[in-house]
Design a protein around this motif. Sequence first.
Motif, mmCIF file in Angstrom:
data_model
loop_
_atom_site.group_PDB
_atom_site.id
_atom_site.type_symbol
_atom_site.label_atom_id
_atom_site.label_comp_id
_atom_site.label_asym_id
_atom_site.label_seq_id
_atom_site.Cartn_x
_atom_site.Cartn_y
_atom_site.Cartn_z
ATOM 1 N N VAL A 2 0.796 2.589 11.055
ATOM 2 C CA VAL A 2 -0.407 3.393 11.272
ATOM 3 C C VAL A 2 -1.078 3.026 12.589
ATOM 4 O O VAL A 2 -1.223 1.847 12.924
ATOM 5 N N THR A 3 -1.486 4.051 13.325
ATOM 6 C CA THR A 3 -2.376 3.869 14.467
ATOM 7 C C THR A 3 -3.635 4.699 14.230
ATOM 8 O O THR A 3 -3.604 5.712 13.533
ATOM 9 N N ASN A 10 -2.800 8.212 12.317
ATOM 10 C CA ASN A 10 -1.416 8.649 12.465
ATOM 11 C C ASN A 10 -0.528 7.741 11.612
ATOM 12 O O ASN A 10 -0.443 6.539 11.852
ATOM 13 N N TYR A 11 0.110 8.331 10.597
ATOM 14 C CA TYR A 11 0.944 7.563 9.658
ATOM 15 C C TYR A 11 2.406 7.932 9.881
ATOM 16 O O TYR A 11 2.773 9.110 9.848
ATOM 17 N N ASP A 48 0.695 -2.334 9.920
ATOM 18 C CA ASP A 48 1.794 -2.179 8.963
ATOM 19 C C ASP A 48 1.186 -1.994 7.576
ATOM 20 O O ASP A 48 0.688 -2.944 6.971
ATOM 21 N N LEU A 49 1.220 -0.754 7.067
ATOM 22 C CA LEU A 49 0.615 -0.448 5.770
ATOM 23 C C LEU A 49 1.664 -0.051 4.734
ATOM 24 O O LEU A 49 1.353 0.631 3.762
ATOM 25 N N ASN A 83 -7.704 -2.672 -4.939
ATOM 26 C CA ASN A 83 -7.406 -3.890 -4.192
ATOM 27 C C ASN A 83 -6.601 -3.645 -2.927
ATOM 28 O O ASN A 83 -6.327 -4.588 -2.176
ATOM 29 N N ASN A 84 -6.228 -2.374 -2.693
ATOM 30 C CA ASN A 84 -5.300 -2.087 -1.601
ATOM 31 C C ASN A 84 -5.664 -0.764 -0.931
ATOM 32 O O ASN A 84 -5.400 0.311 -1.482
ATOM 33 N N TRP A 85 -6.270 -0.853 0.248
ATOM 34 C CA TRP A 85 -6.684 0.339 0.974
ATOM 35 C C TRP A 85 -6.920 -0.014 2.445
ATOM 36 O O TRP A 85 -6.910 -1.186 2.843
ATOM 37 N N PHE A 86 -7.140 1.038 3.245
ATOM 38 C CA PHE A 86 -7.344 0.899 4.687
ATOM 39 C C PHE A 86 -8.448 1.894 5.055
ATOM 40 O O PHE A 86 -8.328 3.089 4.784
#
Length: 234
Positions: free
Chosen positions: A166-167, A160-161, A185-186, A112-115
């Motif tokens: 993150v970018t 880039n974390y 914003d992660l 349920n939580n990812w990028f």
Amino acid sequence: MADGSNLAKQAVAVDSASSKQDLHAFDIDDHFTNGHYDQRFMTPYHKQGASWVKVVDGNLQISGRNSFFSQVSPSIMGTRATSMDYQLQTKLEFHPTHYSETAGLGLYYDSNNWFYVRLCLSDDEQELVLRILQAKLGERIDYIFDEVPVPNHVAEIRINYRQGKVTVEYRFTDGVWQPLGKEFDLAYLSDEGVNGEPGEIGGFTGLFNFIGAVDAFEHRSHGDFAYYSVKNNF
């Protein structure tokens, strides 16, 4: 212990020369040139197998299967995030034939939580584009207005974390790195941020990085990853 026992001591002496930590020991730079992939890759919810992930002609080939929202056989190859400041990068070739087929690079906590920064077909299915998809506490967020066309079906992607921020950057053949979208914003991709939402998967209790693919029809498409790199900054 130095004295040969296993008894705790009131005081200990530390040899700073021998105990110095290699801060880049957890870096990964795998170009899949030896016919296999790094053993630090892990897979949530199922086992790795040649039916969906294998090294072919110097590329890691990942065949797409279920959505990353699924807890049944998502095609994800991930490594643990070992720093609060690091850079994640890959190069990918992808030839989808249907809008459900995607492949790319991302950050994953649970189903349920990812990028996910992925290559996919545009909404009219006329061209390949690079687009960001996010899952936050089960909500699907698609950044359709930040998409960019991908020439020749090949792109390099870099995440880039830094301290939960993150970018994303991308480049095409022999090009320069370009930003994709805003800063994200992660920080929620953590035990504290998810706060016990359904889908937490036990062994993967922290954030990890991944390359992966999705295909609603299963195995009809695959992403070919030329390399996978994680560089920790301290």
